[in-house]
Design an enzyme around this catalytic site. Structure first.
Site, PDB file in Angstrom:
ATOM      1  N   ASP A   1       0.836  -1.199   0.000  1.00 41.79           N
ATOM      2  CA  ASP A   1       0.000   0.000   0.000  1.00 41.79           C
ATOM      3  C   ASP A   1       0.885   1.268   0.000  1.00 41.79           C
ATOM      4  O   ASP A   1       1.852   1.349   0.759  1.00 41.79           O
ATOM      5  CB  ASP A   1      -0.880  -0.045   1.260  1.00 41.79           C
ATOM      6  CG  ASP A   1      -2.023   0.940   1.201  1.00 41.79           C
ATOM      7  OD1 ASP A   1      -2.484   1.261   0.089  1.00 41.79           O
ATOM      8  OD2 ASP A   1      -2.473   1.384   2.287  1.00 41.79           O
ATOM      9  N   HIS A   2       0.536   2.219  -0.851  1.00 35.85           N
ATOM     10  CA  HIS A   2       1.259   3.501  -0.949  1.00 35.85           C
ATOM     11  C   HIS A   2       2.765   3.328  -1.130  1.00 35.85           C
ATOM     12  O   HIS A   2       3.565   3.864  -0.347  1.00 35.85           O
ATOM     13  CB  HIS A   2       0.977   4.391   0.264  1.00 35.85           C
ATOM     14  CG  HIS A   2      -0.431   4.890   0.290  1.00 35.85           C
ATOM     15  ND1 HIS A   2      -0.871   5.874  -0.552  1.00 35.85           N
ATOM     16  CD2 HIS A   2      -1.507   4.497   1.017  1.00 35.85           C
ATOM     17  CE1 HIS A   2      -2.162   6.078  -0.331  1.00 35.85           C
ATOM     18  NE2 HIS A   2      -2.581   5.249   0.614  1.00 35.85           N
TER      19      HIS A   2
ATOM     20  N   HIS B   1      -7.715  10.279   4.186  1.00 27.71           N
ATOM     21  CA  HIS B   1      -7.098   9.319   5.105  1.00 27.71           C
ATOM     22  C   HIS B   1      -7.210   9.811   6.553  1.00 27.71           C
ATOM     23  O   HIS B   1      -7.098  11.007   6.812  1.00 27.71           O
ATOM     24  CB  HIS B   1      -5.606   9.164   4.785  1.00 27.71           C
ATOM     25  CG  HIS B   1      -5.326   8.503   3.477  1.00 27.71           C
ATOM     26  ND1 HIS B   1      -4.892   9.185   2.372  1.00 27.71           N
ATOM     27  CD2 HIS B   1      -5.416   7.209   3.088  1.00 27.71           C
ATOM     28  CE1 HIS B   1      -4.711   8.335   1.368  1.00 27.71           C
ATOM     29  NE2 HIS B   1      -5.033   7.136   1.773  1.00 27.71           N
TER      30      HIS B   1
ATOM     31  N   GLY C   1     -11.210   4.840   3.729  1.00 27.26           N
ATOM     32  CA  GLY C   1     -12.536   4.283   4.043  1.00 27.26           C
ATOM     33  C   GLY C   1     -13.039   4.643   5.432  1.00 27.26           C
ATOM     34  O   GLY C   1     -14.240   4.815   5.648  1.00 27.26           O
TER      35      GLY C   1
ATOM     36  N   THR D   1      -7.576   3.340   9.735  1.00 22.98           N
ATOM     37  CA  THR D   1      -7.741   4.072  11.002  1.00 22.98           C
ATOM     38  C   THR D   1      -8.884   3.533  11.864  1.00 22.98           C
ATOM     39  O   THR D   1      -8.740   3.359  13.074  1.00 22.98           O
ATOM     40  CB  THR D   1      -7.997   5.568  10.686  1.00 22.98           C
ATOM     41  OG1 THR D   1      -6.964   6.015   9.815  1.00 22.98           O
ATOM     42  CG2 THR D   1      -8.005   6.407  11.934  1.00 22.98           C
TER      43      THR D   1
END
Ligand code: 13P
Length: 286
Positions: free
Chosen positions: A82-83, A179, A209, A232
């Site tokens: 991810d990222h 985010h 999300g 998160t």
């Protein structure tokens, strides 16, 4: 069953649902994802953030354990970097047989984003690994304003061009999510999403999300989002459960505390899988 992102999102596109991509950072979070997926018979994507891999031992062992778990799980499981911002980490993830990588050059000017993405696509595709990229830029919840995000929203025309020029397998778009924790109320630009979905011939991804609200997410799923990244909220749910357990029993065994945290993540993920339609969508090897 270890599968590629292309396969996962192709199935989601065909059947019209959204696959969850929760972030993991240790064994409990990893097990929580797979436990929820098996309980719901849902395909799932294990997301490992590039920033988590700064820890030398996590770098060495987390992808290996994730892959072993993915292979031995009955439902389809992908593992996505991810990222991925550094070329080094992206190439390392490809070498380590992640089933997909996300190249995040969304902060760069358009041409640079295209160039960097194409380079990763070329290497990854050669080895059968899928690639996600981002066009427009999904920012942070703390920068949210009363009217939603200030800038960085994805232009449908640009998204179409970017997907064609890079040949990515999945495209993350900015349509109003952020985010982390939102400062204020999330406002999604559904018209924009609908337009992007009409124009772009690649499965769409929504980052940020957490805290977006189930109603918004269900609508986004109906309008073409095929992968939802979530982090998160899982951390918050686990923390709050741990807090409650500690208040009730300050002398609690630490290993049991961790299990309570993991169970809270499983419950949260199962709720999302049910709401976004991936429950019951697992398939088996033919
Ligand atoms: P949240 O932490 O806001 O859920 O975002 C997660 C994410 O998009 C990871 O790529």
């Amino acid at each position: 069953m270890y599968v590629t992102l292309k396969e996962l999102l192709g199935h989601a596109e065909q059947e019209g649902y959204t696959v969850l991509a929760p972030n993991v950072f240790n064994l409990e979070s990893l097990i929580a994802v797979v436990e929820a997926a098996e309980a719901e018979q849902a395909p799932v994507i294990i997301a490992i953030g590039e920033s988590r891999l700064k820890d030398e031992r996590l770098q060495k062992y987390l992808p290996v354990i994730a892959r072993q778990i993915a292979r031995e799980t009955a439902v389809p499981v992908g593992i996505n970097l991810d990222h991925g911002k550094s070329y080094h980490e992206l190439v390392l993830a490809i070498q380590k047989e992640f089933s997909s990588v996300m190249i995040d050059a969304s902060m760069c000017p358009y041409e640079e984003n295209v160039t960097r993405t194409r380079e990763i696509v070329k290497i990854a595709h050669e080895l059968g690994i899928s690639v996600e990229a981002e066009i427009g830029h999904v920012g942070m919840g703390e920068d949210y304003t009363e009217n939603g995000v200030k800038d960085g929203l994805t232009e449908p025309e640009v998204a179409k061009r970017f997907a064609e020029e890079t040949q990515v397998d999945a495209l993350a778009v900015a349509v109003g999510t952020a985010h982390g924790v939102y400062k204020g109320t999330p406002k999604l630009d559904f018209e924009r999403l609908e337009e992007i979905h009409k124009m772009v011939n690649v499965p769409l991804v929504l980052h940020g999300g957490s805290g977006t609200g189930m109603e918004n997410l269900i609508k986004a799923s109906r309008l073409g989002i095929r992968k939802l990244n979530i982090n998160t909220e899982l951390l918050i749910e686990a923390r709050e459960q741990v807090r409650r357990e500690l208040e009730e029993n300050p002398g609690i065994d630490y290993s049991i505390l961790l299990k309570h945290g993991k169970d809270a993540v499983v419950r949260t993920l199962r709720g999302y899988m049910q709401a976004l339609g991936s429950s019951g969508k697992a398939w088996s090897k033919s």
